[in-house]
Scaffold this motif. Structure first.
Motif, PDB file in Angstrom:
ATOM      1  N   LYS A 253      -6.203   1.543   1.737  1.00  9.40           N
ATOM      2  CA  LYS A 253      -6.475   1.116   0.359  1.00  9.40           C
ATOM      3  C   LYS A 253      -5.771   2.018  -0.644  1.00  9.40           C
ATOM      4  O   LYS A 253      -5.220   1.544  -1.650  1.00  9.40           O
ATOM      5  CB  LYS A 253      -7.980   1.120   0.100  1.00  9.40           C
ATOM      6  N   GLU A 255      -2.976   3.703  -0.139  1.00  9.56           N
ATOM      7  CA  GLU A 255      -1.559   3.364  -0.096  1.00  9.56           C
ATOM      8  C   GLU A 255      -1.283   2.053  -0.822  1.00  9.56           C
ATOM      9  O   GLU A 255      -0.292   1.916  -1.546  1.00  9.56           O
ATOM     10  CB  GLU A 255      -1.097   3.273   1.354  1.00  9.56           C
ATOM     11  N   TYR A 256      -2.191   1.106  -0.598  1.00  4.83           N
ATOM     12  CA  TYR A 256      -2.028  -0.188  -1.256  1.00  4.83           C
ATOM     13  C   TYR A 256      -2.100  -0.036  -2.776  1.00  4.83           C
ATOM     14  O   TYR A 256      -1.272  -0.571  -3.516  1.00  4.83           O
ATOM     15  CB  TYR A 256      -3.109  -1.151  -0.755  1.00  4.83           C
ATOM     16  N   ASP A 257      -3.126   0.703  -3.233  1.00  5.16           N
ATOM     17  CA  ASP A 257      -3.268   0.912  -4.680  1.00  5.16           C
ATOM     18  C   ASP A 257      -2.057   1.633  -5.251  1.00  5.16           C
ATOM     19  O   ASP A 257      -1.578   1.313  -6.360  1.00  5.16           O
ATOM     20  CB  ASP A 257      -4.539   1.717  -4.971  1.00  5.16           C
ATOM     21  N   GLU A 259       1.055   1.624  -4.071  1.00  4.91           N
ATOM     22  CA  GLU A 259       2.201   0.716  -4.091  1.00  4.91           C
ATOM     23  C   GLU A 259       2.055  -0.323  -5.197  1.00  4.91           C
ATOM     24  O   GLU A 259       3.037  -0.691  -5.857  1.00  4.91           O
ATOM     25  CB  GLU A 259       2.331   0.020  -2.732  1.00  4.91           C
ATOM     26  N   HIS A 306       1.314  -7.206   3.913  1.00  8.44           N
ATOM     27  CA  HIS A 306       1.017  -6.058   3.049  1.00  8.44           C
ATOM     28  C   HIS A 306       1.760  -4.818   3.534  1.00  8.44           C
ATOM     29  O   HIS A 306       2.337  -4.065   2.727  1.00  8.44           O
ATOM     30  CB  HIS A 306      -0.496  -5.804   3.042  1.00  8.44           C
ATOM     31  N   GLU A 307       1.764  -4.609   4.852  1.00  6.98           N
ATOM     32  CA  GLU A 307       2.443  -3.449   5.399  1.00  6.98           C
ATOM     33  C   GLU A 307       3.945  -3.525   5.141  1.00  6.98           C
ATOM     34  O   GLU A 307       4.594  -2.521   4.793  1.00  6.98           O
ATOM     35  CB  GLU A 307       2.168  -3.337   6.904  1.00  6.98           C
ATOM     36  N   SER A 310       4.648  -2.914   1.446  1.00 11.28           N
ATOM     37  CA  SER A 310       4.447  -1.503   1.131  1.00 11.28           C
ATOM     38  C   SER A 310       5.639  -0.682   1.590  1.00 11.28           C
ATOM     39  O   SER A 310       6.115   0.219   0.877  1.00 11.28           O
ATOM     40  CB  SER A 310       3.159  -1.000   1.796  1.00 11.28           C
TER      41      SER A 310
END
Length: 326
Positions: A253, A255-257, A259, A306-307, A310
């Protein structure tokens, strides 16, 4: 009538019936036999024709008449013989019924007496058991009464149990006392064993009352401990996996936020702008004017997981490629 007189009467009684059979004779028996023989011989081989049919019909009528006469005579003789027999049977049956009635009454009296004697023997047996049981430390209810102990032969003439029966009862009580002690000892063993391994001591010791030996119960306890450890290990592994998964989800999460923040930011006049709020985040001091002039812009639509997105965003960030959200 006294008992002795009755015994003498029944011993010495003699009973006979005066019966004189009568002789039954048939008058003209020889002539009758000849007539029957001749008739049988004549008509057995006769071939009936128009000429002899009238004669045959006449002969049949006469023969039927003779046959009826013979049967009537038979019935009359039988009746004469049957009437005295019926009268005789009536007298004998009446006498027999009187005797049977007295015999039945005696039988009822004997049965009542024997039942009463059996009740007295049972009372004596219970009394004896009650006196013996405390000496062995057992409850009288634990002793199963054998039917043979109530037999007349199990008691002396004075109404006491025989030595043989007393010894048999003593042996049974000894076995019951030993079994009770074994159960007590096994329950103590199981109680302490279960308590030592952290299980319900009372619950496991109650297995002994159900007929299990201490060795059988200890084997079950060992298996229960093994199963408990296995469940606890599975629970520990599951908890570690849960914590690891939560940590992995938290990092993903973050890393997602991160990116997504990069995707929302773009550089305008050497300034990093949040494209959603318009807020200036930081001055861009790394890009030279020449780099800005050489920069080319393309509008792309990128599709991926998502990966993947990212990783793409990270790559573009490392290469100094600015990304705007259109």
């Amino acid at each position: 009538m006294g008992a002795k007189t009755m015994n003498e009467l029944t011993k010495d009684i003699k009973f006979n019936v005066d019966f004189k059979p009568s002789e039954i004779t048939i008058q003209n028996e020889e002539q009758l036999n000849k007539l029957v023989a001749a008739t049988v011989e004549h008509y057995s081989s006769l071939v009936f024709t128009d000429e002899n049919i009238p004669e045959a019909k006449e002969a049949k009528t006469k023969l039927n008449g003779i046959s009826k006469l013979l049967d009537d005579q038979r019935k009359e003789v039988k009746k004469s013989y049957s009437e005295p027999l019926k009268a005789f049977e009536t007298k004998i049956n009446a006498l027999r019924d009187q005797i049977k009635g007295v015999s039945d009454n005696i039988n009822v009296g004997i049965s009542d007496y024997e039942e009463k004697q059996k009740e007295l023997r049972e009372e004596k047996l219970i009394e004896t058991l009650s006196e013996m049981a405390p000496n062995y430390g057992i409850d009288i209810a634990a002793v199963e009464i054998k039917t043979t102990w109530l037999n007349k032969g199990s008691f002396t003439a004075k109404g006491e149990l025989t030595k043989k029966v007393l010894e048999e009862i003593a042996g049974i009580m000894t076995l019951i006392a030993k079994e009770n002690q074994r159960i007590k000892d096994d329950k103590a063993i199981i109680f302490n064993y279960a308590k030592a391994v952290g299980l319900d001591a009372d619950g496991w010791s109650s297995w002994i009352d159900k007929g299990h030996t201490s060795a059988e119960v200890m084997k079950q306890i060992d298996q229960a401990v093994k199963d408990k450890k296995a469940r606890e290990e599975q629970k520990r592994i599951a908890e570690e996996q849960r914590i690891a998964q939560e940590e992995a989800d938290r990092k993903a999460k973050e890393e997602y936020d991160q990116e997504m923040r990069k995707l929302r930011e773009r550089t305008v006049d050497d300034k990093v702008i949040d494209t959603e709020t318009g807020e200036i985040i930081q001055e861009d001091t790394e890009l030279t004017r020449q780099e800005i002039e050489d920069t080319q812009t393309y509008t792309l639509k990128v599709t991926g997981t998502h990966e993947q997105l990212s990783a793409l965003n990270k790559f573009m960030g490392n290469e100094g490629i600015k990304v705007e959200v259109i």
